[in-house]
Design a protein around this motif. Structure first.
Motif, PDB file in Angstrom:
ATOM      1  N   ASP A  90       5.584  51.802  40.119  1.00  0.00           N
ATOM      2  CA  ASP A  90       6.547  51.931  39.094  1.00  0.00           C
ATOM      3  C   ASP A  90       6.730  53.141  38.458  1.00  0.00           C
ATOM      4  O   ASP A  90       7.280  53.753  38.090  1.00  0.00           O
ATOM      5  CB  ASP A  90       5.634  50.583  38.378  1.00  0.00           C
ATOM      6  CG  ASP A  90       6.313  49.232  38.543  1.00  0.00           C
ATOM      7  OD1 ASP A  90       7.445  49.225  39.476  1.00  0.00           O
ATOM      8  OD2 ASP A  90       6.474  48.628  37.915  1.00  0.00           O
ATOM      9  N   ILE A  91       4.953  53.683  38.754  1.00  0.00           N
ATOM     10  CA  ILE A  91       5.440  55.488  37.737  1.00  0.00           C
ATOM     11  C   ILE A  91       5.379  56.119  39.208  1.00  0.00           C
ATOM     12  O   ILE A  91       6.330  56.861  38.789  1.00  0.00           O
ATOM     13  CB  ILE A  91       4.046  55.579  37.652  1.00  0.00           C
ATOM     14  CG1 ILE A  91       3.267  55.140  36.511  1.00  0.00           C
ATOM     15  CG2 ILE A  91       3.769  57.116  37.564  1.00  0.00           C
ATOM     16  CD1 ILE A  91       1.780  55.317  35.617  1.00  0.00           C
ATOM     17  N   ALA A  92       5.464  55.490  40.440  1.00  0.00           N
ATOM     18  CA  ALA A  92       5.796  56.839  40.842  1.00  0.00           C
ATOM     19  C   ALA A  92       7.309  56.718  41.668  1.00  0.00           C
ATOM     20  O   ALA A  92       8.163  57.572  41.632  1.00  0.00           O
ATOM     21  CB  ALA A  92       4.744  56.430  42.321  1.00  0.00           C
ATOM     22  N   ALA A  93       8.013  55.535  41.601  1.00  0.00           N
ATOM     23  CA  ALA A  93       9.546  55.378  41.538  1.00  0.00           C
ATOM     24  C   ALA A  93       9.827  55.927  40.212  1.00  0.00           C
ATOM     25  O   ALA A  93      10.888  56.710  41.013  1.00  0.00           O
ATOM     26  CB  ALA A  93       9.583  53.515  41.777  1.00  0.00           C
ATOM     27  N   GLU A  94       9.514  55.592  38.994  1.00  0.00           N
ATOM     28  CA  GLU A  94      10.453  56.703  38.275  1.00  0.00           C
ATOM     29  C   GLU A  94      10.404  58.220  38.316  1.00  0.00           C
ATOM     30  O   GLU A  94      11.569  58.889  37.428  1.00  0.00           O
ATOM     31  CB  GLU A  94      10.235  56.242  36.646  1.00  0.00           C
ATOM     32  CG  GLU A  94      10.293  54.639  36.568  1.00  0.00           C
ATOM     33  CD  GLU A  94      10.350  54.222  34.714  1.00  0.00           C
ATOM     34  OE1 GLU A  94      10.271  52.941  34.581  1.00  0.00           O
ATOM     35  OE2 GLU A  94       9.480  54.905  34.072  1.00  0.00           O
ATOM     36  N   LEU A  95       9.300  58.891  38.662  1.00  0.00           N
ATOM     37  CA  LEU A  95       9.027  60.309  38.442  1.00  0.00           C
ATOM     38  C   LEU A  95       9.804  60.685  40.395  1.00  0.00           C
ATOM     39  O   LEU A  95      10.950  61.595  39.419  1.00  0.00           O
ATOM     40  CB  LEU A  95       7.557  60.211  39.325  1.00  0.00           C
ATOM     41  CG  LEU A  95       6.482  59.991  37.617  1.00  0.00           C
ATOM     42  CD1 LEU A  95       5.177  60.472  37.978  1.00  0.00           C
ATOM     43  CD2 LEU A  95       6.907  60.656  36.792  1.00  0.00           C
ATOM     44  N   ALA A  96       9.845  59.690  40.917  1.00  0.00           N
ATOM     45  CA  ALA A  96      11.237  59.857  42.029  1.00  0.00           C
ATOM     46  C   ALA A  96      12.253  60.271  41.834  1.00  0.00           C
ATOM     47  O   ALA A  96      13.450  60.868  42.114  1.00  0.00           O
ATOM     48  CB  ALA A  96      10.950  59.190  42.889  1.00  0.00           C
ATOM     49  N   ALA A  97      12.510  58.857  40.538  1.00  0.00           N
ATOM     50  CA  ALA A  97      14.023  59.274  40.311  1.00  0.00           C
ATOM     51  C   ALA A  97      14.438  60.015  39.145  1.00  0.00           C
ATOM     52  O   ALA A  97      16.223  60.654  39.063  1.00  0.00           O
ATOM     53  CB  ALA A  97      14.537  57.164  39.761  1.00  0.00           C
TER      54      ALA A  97
END
Length: 315
Positions: A90-97
């Motif tokens: 979830d952290i990685a997804a939000e950083l990518a977004a």
């Protein structure tokens, strides 16, 4: 022979000793082991020494200190325990977004400055670069960066509206002061407060103090097993390669002793020759290339994609 003088530079005005041990060389240069290039350090010491390193020391310390208070665990800590892989995803997804937005923000500020920024514009450009660099961080480094951040605004402003990151930051802010109440830190924390040290700085120093206490306990246990230990480097310590017990026994003894001392789980990683287990120890030739590759670039970075790798790193 390399002459190193151990120092405890954060001793308070009333003589309370705390924080980490640092080392000064014969020329009077301070903190020489930590500031030395990691490859050079491995090349110089790796023939005779291995290293054991506390895994995610600040994250484990903040979570462990909070658990010792007996207060309910906040959502991020519960997720860290129950579903760490999903939390990191979830952290990685939000950083990518967030990345396209942070890239657009930086581009807008550079365009607005027209190549000749005012002091105000230069600060805004620097903030935008740092926000963009956070989007390149590995999820496992985000927690440490939040714990050590100079200002929560460096996270809350560029990542406003990102649910996981917002919750994570709120929980870190809640849990972080518990470090000052750890039994091994209470006297040091009180002395720092008497000296007028800001709470954020006191927390950082107490986190270093807990690292020191863990390393002392690990050293005592390893000495009892017949091992020779060397200097400490932040949250790690050198262990002689002539140690009579194998690496697994070394880390097991260190884990057990440090966990008993700090009253929460402490785990060490074993770094043969002061390098990662899957890395080849540096040679003089490879070190020359490494040092050349890390020479400072006189031009400023254009995209801010550097990623801190230290457990203490923060932007």
């Amino acid at each position: 022979v390399i002459a190193l003088e151990p120092l405890r530079p954060n001793t308070t005005s009333d003589g309370t000793v705390g924080g980490r041990t640092t080392y000064r060389d014969s020329r009077g240069v301070g903190n020489v082991l930590l500031t030395c290039h990691a490859g050079a350090r491995a090349y110089v010491f790796g023939e005779l020494w291995d290293e054991i390193d506390i895994s995610r020391s600040h994250v484990k310390a903040v979570f462990g200190c909070w658990t010792l208070t007996g207060n309910p665990r906040p959502p991020s800590l519960l997720r860290y325990i129950a579903e760490p892989d999903r939390l990191e995803a979830d952290i990685a997804a939000e950083l990518a977004a967030a990345r396209p937005h942070r890239e657009a923000d930086l581009a807008h500020r550079l365009l607005d400055a027209g190549g000749v920024p005012t002091p105000h514009q230069a600060r805004r450009i620097a903030y935008a670069r740092k926000a963009l660099s956070k989007c390149s961080m590995l999820p496992k480094h985000v927690l440490s960066a939040m714990i050590n951040a100079r200002s929560e605004l460096s996270w809350s402003i560029p990542f406003d509206g990102y649910t996981c990151l917002t919750q994570l930051l709120a929980d870190v802010i809640t849990m972080r002061p518990a470090v000052l109440r750890h039994p091994l830190c209470q006297r040091f924390a009180a002395a720092l407060q008497s000296d007028g040290v800001p709470q954020r700085r006191a927390i950082s120093l107490c986190l270093g103090h807990l690292d020191h206490c863990a390393l002392v306990a690990a050293c005592d246990s390893l000495h009892a097993a017949g091992c020779t230990t060397g200097p400490t480097i932040n949250d790690s310590i050198l262990v002689s390669r002539r140690c009579p017990i194998d690496p697994a026994a070394v880390t097991c003894a260190a884990n057990r002793a440090a966990t008993q001392a700090l009253r929460f789980a402490v785990r060490f990683s074993f770094l043969p020759h002061l390098t990662k287990p899957d890395a080849t120890p540096p040679t003089l030739a490879s070190l020359t290339h490494m040092l050349a590759d890390t020479s400072p670039d006189p031009s400023p970075p254009s995209s801010g994609h550097s990623t801190p790798v230290s457990d203490d790193g923060s932007l």
